[in-house]
Design a protein around this motif. Sequence first.
Motif, PDB file in Angstrom:
ATOM      1  N   SER A 264     -13.310 -27.429 -12.836  1.00  0.00           N
ATOM      2  CA  SER A 264     -13.079 -28.315 -11.686  1.00  0.00           C
ATOM      3  C   SER A 264     -13.983 -27.979 -10.392  1.00  0.00           C
ATOM      4  N   ALA A 265     -14.276 -28.719  -9.666  1.00  0.00           N
ATOM      5  CA  ALA A 265     -15.172 -28.563  -8.460  1.00  0.00           C
ATOM      6  C   ALA A 265     -14.257 -27.677  -7.599  1.00  0.00           C
ATOM      7  N   PRO A 266     -14.793 -26.693  -7.025  1.00  0.00           N
ATOM      8  CA  PRO A 266     -14.192 -26.135  -5.824  1.00  0.00           C
ATOM      9  C   PRO A 266     -13.572 -26.874  -4.762  1.00  0.00           C
ATOM     10  N   ARG A 267     -12.369 -26.659  -4.199  1.00  0.00           N
ATOM     11  CA  ARG A 267     -11.844 -27.308  -2.876  1.00  0.00           C
ATOM     12  C   ARG A 267     -10.739 -26.599  -2.628  1.00  0.00           C
ATOM     13  N   THR A 268     -10.245 -27.031  -1.425  1.00  0.00           N
ATOM     14  CA  THR A 268      -9.130 -26.340  -0.753  1.00  0.00           C
ATOM     15  C   THR A 268      -7.731 -26.861  -1.217  1.00  0.00           C
ATOM     16  N   THR A 269      -6.875 -26.012  -1.993  1.00  0.00           N
ATOM     17  CA  THR A 269      -5.684 -26.363  -2.459  1.00  0.00           C
ATOM     18  C   THR A 269      -4.843 -26.498  -1.306  1.00  0.00           C
ATOM     19  N   SER A 270      -4.100 -27.813  -1.150  1.00  0.00           N
ATOM     20  CA  SER A 270      -2.918 -28.018  -0.322  1.00  0.00           C
ATOM     21  C   SER A 270      -1.985 -26.913  -0.498  1.00  0.00           C
ATOM     22  N   ASN A 271      -1.284 -26.619   0.524  1.00  0.00           N
ATOM     23  CA  ASN A 271      -0.043 -25.798   0.456  1.00  0.00           C
ATOM     24  C   ASN A 271       1.120 -26.615   0.378  1.00  0.00           C
TER      25      ASN A 271
ATOM     26  N   SER B 292     -18.179 -30.489 -13.655  1.00  0.00           N
ATOM     27  CA  SER B 292     -17.359 -30.565 -12.671  1.00  0.00           C
ATOM     28  C   SER B 292     -17.489 -31.144 -11.469  1.00  0.00           C
ATOM     29  N   ASP B 293     -18.918 -31.269 -11.048  1.00  0.00           N
ATOM     30  CA  ASP B 293     -19.241 -32.190 -10.014  1.00  0.00           C
ATOM     31  C   ASP B 293     -19.390 -33.812 -10.038  1.00  0.00           C
ATOM     32  N   VAL B 294     -18.971 -34.009 -11.188  1.00  0.00           N
ATOM     33  CA  VAL B 294     -18.931 -35.482 -11.494  1.00  0.00           C
ATOM     34  C   VAL B 294     -17.628 -36.045 -11.069  1.00  0.00           C
ATOM     35  N   GLN B 295     -17.421 -37.276 -10.348  1.00  0.00           N
ATOM     36  CA  GLN B 295     -16.289 -37.790 -10.057  1.00  0.00           C
ATOM     37  C   GLN B 295     -15.628 -38.407 -10.952  1.00  0.00           C
TER      38      GLN B 295
ATOM     39  N   PRO C 219     -27.198 -40.296 -13.743  1.00  0.00           N
ATOM     40  CA  PRO C 219     -26.725 -40.397 -12.377  1.00  0.00           C
ATOM     41  C   PRO C 219     -24.833 -40.006 -12.384  1.00  0.00           C
ATOM     42  N   LEU C 220     -24.458 -39.539 -11.514  1.00  0.00           N
ATOM     43  CA  LEU C 220     -22.969 -39.403 -11.381  1.00  0.00           C
ATOM     44  C   LEU C 220     -22.313 -40.578 -11.665  1.00  0.00           C
ATOM     45  N   LEU C 221     -20.815 -40.581 -11.888  1.00  0.00           N
ATOM     46  CA  LEU C 221     -20.198 -41.623 -11.929  1.00  0.00           C
ATOM     47  C   LEU C 221     -20.030 -42.495 -10.642  1.00  0.00           C
ATOM     48  N   PRO C 222     -20.178 -43.640 -10.695  1.00  0.00           N
ATOM     49  CA  PRO C 222     -20.413 -44.292  -9.142  1.00  0.00           C
ATOM     50  C   PRO C 222     -18.665 -44.835  -8.682  1.00  0.00           C
TER      51      PRO C 222
END
Length: 407
Positions: A290-297, A340-343, A399-402
Amino acid sequence: MKRFVLAISALALSGCATAARLDSPPVSPRGANPVGFDLTVRMETNDYDFHKENAPQAARKLAFSADRSIEMLALSGGGAGGAYGAGVLVGLTNAGTRPRFEIVTGVSTGALIAPFAFLGSDWDGKLTEAYRGEATNNLMQSRGLGALFDVGVFDGRPLKELVDHFVTDELVFAIAREAANGRMLLVATTNLDREETVIWDMGAIAQRGGAPARELFRKVLVASASVPGVFPPVMIDVEKDGETFQEMHVDGGASTPFFIAPEAVLHMDETSTTLRGAQVFVIINGQAASAPRTTSNNTLDIAARSFTAVLNQMTRTAIRQSDDFAKKNDLGFRFSGIPSDVQFGGSLAFDKANMEVTFDYGLRCATRGLVWITEEQAMARTKAGGENELKPFAEAECPLLPRARPS
């Protein structure tokens, strides 16, 4: 993924719900057979003695392609991500690079794709119909308060009807014919009573013929795709010494993300020389990272990210084990998945918009010859610059998913 966690949370409130069933057999699947079938239609994946005895014989029966090669395809679980794998297969047809797979294995959504992959390009129309969105648009039908009094947060009828629609007498007959010619179609479920992976020989089931074959064929596919807690489990009647029992089977992905061979075979000192030089292809129907992101608390996001982390780690471990097995036995090994960088909309995004865009993405990349990657290439990219290990192509080329929306 949040929808999955919400589903599991709802189940936690339904502990009072019960459903009558027969006892499970007090023996392994080798000791009890599905009613009307013999023991050879299935096996436990970790049954070392069984596989040591039967794997070489099964390998010798394999039909070779015209060039005397063997191609194997393993299709992973991933829910709505199956649209990617379906698109890849149709794209390979378009590119003229799709092998005739002598062995096809499937888990969960991969099990639903597997019969079409096994039968080849002539069935691409049905595969497209099944996975480009129209057929699955109403798959996720909540039980509402009914989930408190029954098994599964979502109604299991749409999934069963989907399988019933596509598993026709014509399809079962075609699979029986190919199995008689030495090809193999294998599907995994998870036997919850034994907490073990069970591999079903769908070709052997199909060869039984008639209504019993079609019924068991359908049951196995539904079971393999029934995410525990989300969809109801499938009860399979078995018999031993004249007595009838029931086994509870659910999503094969609960115990294995995909398989190219039973686990016991992977740990054997050597496999049959018949398979030397075979080419193994694995399609991950989703993302292995998965693409890195801040996990909500908050509880839901923490639970969702934790669940995803477990599944991703299982998939990456299975890829490494499969690559090791291939090297040990002189097999070629390549795999594919959504970077992972594909939406990506997620495993429960069965709505038409997400399925269509995911299918078309796999179709586009495969048509352009941009889907396969080796373990060595994946590791080199990760070490070189942290690029996603499942990205064998340049963004401009595929191309990535639009339009996919996170679930």
